[in-house]
Design a protein around this motif. Structure first.
Motif, short mmCIF file in Angstrom:
data_model
loop_
_atom_site.label_atom_id
_atom_site.label_comp_id
_atom_site.label_asym_id
_atom_site.label_seq_id
_atom_site.Cartn_x
_atom_site.Cartn_y
_atom_site.Cartn_z
N ASP A 263 3.06 14.62 -9.26
CA ASP A 263 4.20 15.51 -9.36
C ASP A 263 4.72 15.59 -10.79
O ASP A 263 5.11 16.66 -11.28
N ALA A 264 4.74 14.46 -11.49
CA ALA A 264 5.22 14.44 -12.88
C ALA A 264 4.30 15.25 -13.79
O ALA A 264 4.77 15.94 -14.70
N VAL A 265 2.98 15.16 -13.54
CA VAL A 265 2.04 15.94 -14.34
C VAL A 265 2.25 17.44 -14.10
O VAL A 265 2.24 18.25 -15.04
N GLU A 266 2.43 17.80 -12.84
CA GLU A 266 2.51 19.23 -12.49
C GLU A 266 3.88 19.83 -12.74
O GLU A 266 3.98 21.02 -13.08
N ASN A 267 4.94 19.03 -12.58
CA ASN A 267 6.29 19.62 -12.61
C ASN A 267 7.28 18.90 -13.51
O ASN A 267 8.38 19.41 -13.73
N GLY A 268 6.93 17.73 -14.01
CA GLY A 268 7.91 16.92 -14.71
C GLY A 268 7.84 17.03 -16.22
O GLY A 268 7.07 17.80 -16.80
N THR A 269 8.67 16.21 -16.85
CA THR A 269 8.70 16.13 -18.30
C THR A 269 7.79 15.00 -18.77
O THR A 269 7.29 14.21 -17.97
N ARG A 270 7.59 14.92 -20.08
CA ARG A 270 6.80 13.84 -20.63
C ARG A 270 7.44 12.49 -20.34
O ARG A 270 6.76 11.50 -20.08
N GLU A 271 8.77 12.44 -20.40
CA GLU A 271 9.48 11.20 -20.12
C GLU A 271 9.28 10.79 -18.67
O GLU A 271 9.07 9.60 -18.37
N GLU A 272 9.33 11.75 -17.76
CA GLU A 272 9.11 11.44 -16.34
C GLU A 272 7.69 10.95 -16.10
O GLU A 272 7.47 10.02 -15.32
N LEU A 273 6.73 11.56 -16.78
CA LEU A 273 5.34 11.13 -16.63
C LEU A 273 5.18 9.69 -17.13
O LEU A 273 4.53 8.87 -16.48
N ARG A 274 5.79 9.38 -18.27
CA ARG A 274 5.72 8.02 -18.79
C ARG A 274 6.27 7.02 -17.79
O ARG A 274 5.66 5.96 -17.53
N LEU B 189 0.81 -1.21 0.00
CA LEU B 189 0.00 0.00 0.00
C LEU B 189 0.85 1.27 0.00
O LEU B 189 0.53 2.24 -0.69
N ARG B 190 1.93 1.29 0.77
CA ARG B 190 2.76 2.50 0.84
C ARG B 190 3.31 2.85 -0.54
O ARG B 190 3.41 4.03 -0.90
N TYR B 191 3.64 1.83 -1.32
CA TYR B 191 4.19 2.09 -2.66
C TYR B 191 3.10 2.57 -3.61
O TYR B 191 3.35 3.44 -4.47
N LEU B 192 1.90 2.04 -3.46
CA LEU B 192 0.78 2.50 -4.28
C LEU B 192 0.52 3.99 -4.04
O LEU B 192 0.33 4.76 -4.99
N VAL B 193 0.53 4.39 -2.78
CA VAL B 193 0.31 5.80 -2.44
C VAL B 193 1.45 6.66 -2.97
O VAL B 193 1.24 7.71 -3.60
N GLU B 194 2.69 6.23 -2.74
CA GLU B 194 3.85 6.99 -3.19
C GLU B 194 3.85 7.16 -4.70
O GLU B 194 4.08 8.27 -5.22
N GLU B 195 3.59 6.08 -5.42
CA GLU B 195 3.61 6.15 -6.87
C GLU B 195 2.50 7.05 -7.40
O GLU B 195 2.67 7.76 -8.40
N SER B 196 1.35 7.04 -6.73
CA SER B 196 0.25 7.92 -7.14
C SER B 196 0.66 9.38 -7.03
O SER B 196 0.42 10.19 -7.94
N TYR B 197 1.31 9.74 -5.92
CA TYR B 197 1.74 11.12 -5.74
C TYR B 197 2.87 11.48 -6.70
O TYR B 197 2.98 12.64 -7.14
N GLU B 198 3.70 10.52 -7.07
CA GLU B 198 4.76 10.80 -8.01
C GLU B 198 4.21 11.05 -9.41
O GLU B 198 4.76 11.84 -10.17
N VAL B 199 3.09 10.40 -9.75
CA VAL B 199 2.42 10.71 -11.01
C VAL B 199 1.90 12.14 -10.98
O VAL B 199 2.05 12.89 -11.95
#
Length: 221
Positions: free
Chosen positions: A49-60, A37-47
């Motif tokens: 962050d990638a949408v708001e601040n990252g590159t297309r490659e980071e989002l992928r 569960l902790r990884y599911l939550v972390e990965e969701s927030y990293e998505v």
């Protein structure tokens, strides 16, 4: 010949099966739904962050990490001897749900004026919910949960939308952010936990709405 869309998903399923099978990775083999569960939550927030601040490659890449969590959970679930299901069952269920909840696309129904309200009504029927507020996770952050509660209540006619402000007081993302930040600043100065305060206020709103629902009859959406 070019692979059909989604073909690489089969590769991911195969890799996950290898990792969880005898001779695979000991760490992956130890994981459970709860431990992941902790990884599911972390990965969701990293998505996010990638949408708001990252590159297309980071989002992928972050979407791949999030997809892994779905496939991982499905692989763990497949090992349950009593109530097992696999990634195909997961995909089958979401396909059926999307078809049911889009009758204006798949069943010839005229599109409702408020598609979100129509979605909520279909969802309430499917899940046999007693209240329009049922199913909102308690674990959501306070602000996200308050937004969800208000949205459900407004679409069901159980809460009035906010009054529009004048032209001298525009409402946009920046303005709302500044207002929220100012409220947090006031709460901090007063020694009030703003997260707890909003949770408490939202619960009061929910209790009042459920009382109105109970007096009015069955859930409307």
């Amino acid at each position: 010949m070019t692979d059909v869309p989604g073909a690489r998903l089969l590769d991911l399923v195969a890799v996950m099966d290898r990792l969880r099978s005898p001779g695979g990775c000991p760490w992956d083999a130890r994981q459970t739904h709860a431990s992941l569960l902790r990884y599911l939550v972390e990965e969701s927030y990293e998505v996010v962050d990638a949408v708001e601040n990252g590159t297309r490659e980071e989002l992928r890449d972050e979407l791949g990490d999030l997809l892994l969590q779905v496939v991982f959970h499905a692989r763990v679930a497949a090992e349950d001897p009593a109530e097992g299901f696999d990634v195909d069952d997961v995909a089958e269920a979401i396909v059926a749900k999307l078809v049911r909840r889009h009758p204006h696309v798949f069943d010839g129904e005229v599109a409702a004026e408020d598609l979100q309200a129509r979605w909520d009504a279909i969802k309430a029927t499917e899940k046999q919910r007693e209240s329009v507020l049922d199913g909102i996770p308690l674990q959501l952050p306070a602000l996200a949960r308050a937004d969800k509660v208000l949205g459900r209540l407004q679409r069901a006619g159980l809460a009035e939308p906010a009054e529009p402000t004048g032209a001298q007081d525009p409402v946009d993302e920046e303005a709302v952010g500044e207002r929220l930040l100012e409220l947090v600043r006031v709460a901090h100065a007063a020694g009030v936990d703003p997260e707890a305060a909003l949770r408490t206020a939202t619960r009061r709103l929910e209790r009042a709405a459920r009382e109105r629902e109970s007096a009015a009859g069955p859930a409307r959406g």
